[in-house]
Design a protein around this motif. Structure first.
Motif, PDB file in Angstrom:
ATOM      1  N   TYR A   1       1.071  -1.182  -0.040  1.00 35.77           N
ATOM      2  CA  TYR A   1      -0.049   0.012  -0.216  1.00 35.77           C
ATOM      3  C   TYR A   1       0.820   1.330   0.033  1.00 35.77           C
ATOM      4  O   TYR A   1       0.376   2.552  -0.102  1.00 35.77           O
ATOM      5  N   LEU A   2       2.166   1.251   0.087  1.00 39.71           N
ATOM      6  CA  LEU A   2       3.022   2.309   0.335  1.00 39.71           C
ATOM      7  C   LEU A   2       2.875   3.420  -0.392  1.00 39.71           C
ATOM      8  O   LEU A   2       2.660   4.709   0.040  1.00 39.71           O
ATOM      9  N   LEU A   3       2.660   3.266  -1.866  1.00 40.21           N
ATOM     10  CA  LEU A   3       2.560   4.616  -2.772  1.00 40.21           C
ATOM     11  C   LEU A   3       1.190   4.533  -3.400  1.00 40.21           C
ATOM     12  O   LEU A   3       0.990   5.164  -4.171  1.00 40.21           O
ATOM     13  N   THR A   4       0.374   4.241  -2.643  1.00 41.64           N
ATOM     14  CA  THR A   4      -1.108   4.004  -3.221  1.00 41.64           C
ATOM     15  C   THR A   4      -1.885   5.100  -2.783  1.00 41.64           C
ATOM     16  O   THR A   4      -1.710   6.059  -1.886  1.00 41.64           O
ATOM     17  N   ARG A   5      -2.840   5.702  -3.598  1.00 45.31           N
ATOM     18  CA  ARG A   5      -3.661   7.225  -3.365  1.00 45.31           C
ATOM     19  C   ARG A   5      -4.430   7.009  -1.938  1.00 45.31           C
ATOM     20  O   ARG A   5      -4.213   8.018  -1.139  1.00 45.31           O
ATOM     21  N   HIS A   6      -4.712   5.928  -1.457  1.00 47.52           N
ATOM     22  CA  HIS A   6      -5.285   5.582  -0.308  1.00 47.52           C
ATOM     23  C   HIS A   6      -4.559   6.103   0.953  1.00 47.52           C
ATOM     24  O   HIS A   6      -4.935   6.227   1.918  1.00 47.52           O
ATOM     25  N   ASN A   7      -3.226   6.088   0.721  1.00 49.34           N
ATOM     26  CA  ASN A   7      -2.103   6.102   1.701  1.00 49.34           C
ATOM     27  C   ASN A   7      -1.635   7.526   1.838  1.00 49.34           C
ATOM     28  O   ASN A   7      -0.732   7.851   2.426  1.00 49.34           O
ATOM     29  N   ILE A   8      -2.084   8.746   1.022  1.00 45.48           N
ATOM     30  CA  ILE A   8      -1.491   9.849   1.033  1.00 45.48           C
ATOM     31  C   ILE A   8      -1.691  10.544   2.582  1.00 45.48           C
ATOM     32  O   ILE A   8      -0.557  11.185   2.909  1.00 45.48           O
ATOM     33  N   GLY A   9      -2.503  10.069   3.481  1.00 41.38           N
ATOM     34  CA  GLY A   9      -2.260  10.411   4.849  1.00 41.38           C
ATOM     35  C   GLY A   9      -1.019  10.121   5.412  1.00 41.38           C
ATOM     36  O   GLY A   9      -0.303  10.883   6.443  1.00 41.38           O
ATOM     37  N   PHE A  10      -0.822   8.923   5.421  1.00 41.38           N
ATOM     38  CA  PHE A  10       0.510   8.380   5.859  1.00 41.38           C
ATOM     39  C   PHE A  10       1.593   9.144   5.187  1.00 41.38           C
ATOM     40  O   PHE A  10       2.613   9.510   5.960  1.00 41.38           O
TER      41      PHE A  10
END
Length: 186
Positions: free
Chosen positions: A15-24
């Motif tokens: 999930y590192l560079l997925t759109r859903h992980n922008i908060g991380f």
């Protein structure tokens, strides 16, 4: 004064560079700029920044996106942070790529992480920094899109947009939500 900044995302290298992980990505960038490291704690990775007399706690929930409320509720109570001093950083398909929008409340808009936070807190009255990821997906492909990686050109532009999001977070903590919205919301 204590603040809780919650970066929404999913744990795991896939999930590192997925759109859903922008908060991380936003809280990771903020932690790096202050040269602090996250440690695995209860329900989240956690670190703390001291900035202009403020205690800023950053968390990345380890509950996966759909159960983010559990981590938010725990850390809010553990740190004794008032709900108005919470800022949730999240992806938003309703905004074009890299458009940033700070809001003091609102509906979850179909976002499962925000939905769960609302359910657990029993309120929509929490601040959220929405980071636009666009909506370039076919009908019925939303989950695939947000769990997909950014494009090459989006990745190239990402550092400057993450920097702006971090500026908004520190402004929120030092100057307040209204000043930050006036200064940064376009």
């Amino acid at each position: 004064m204590k603040y809780l900044i919650v970066g929404l995302g999913n744990i795991g290298p896939e999930y590192l560079l997925t759109r859903h992980n922008i908060g991380f990505m936003v809280v990771d960038k903020l932690a790096a700029s202050f040269e602090v490291k996250f440690s695995m704690e209860r329900l989240a990775y956690h670190t703390e920044i001291k900035y202009k007399g403020k205690q800023i706690h950053l968390i990345k929930p380890t509950t996966y996106m759909n159960l983010s409320g559990k981590a938010v509720n725990y850390w809010m109570k553990e740190l004794k942070v008032e709900q108005e001093n919470i800022l949730v950083v999240t992806d938003d398909i309703a905004l074009p790529y890299a458009k940033l929008r700070l809001k003091t409340k609102g509906s979850h808009g179909g976002h499962n992480g925000l939905r769960n936070i609302e359910e657990v807190l029993g309120s929509q009255q929490f601040n959220r920094l929405r980071f636009g990821v666009g909506d370039d997906f076919a009908k019925g492909r939303q989950a695939e899109y947000v769990l997909g990686n950014f494009t090459g050109s989006e990745i190239d532009q990402l550092p400057e947009h993450l920097e702006r999001a971090c500026e908004m977070v520190t402004c929120f903590c030092t100057q307040g939500v209204n000043m930050t919205m006036n200064k940064y919301n376009q």
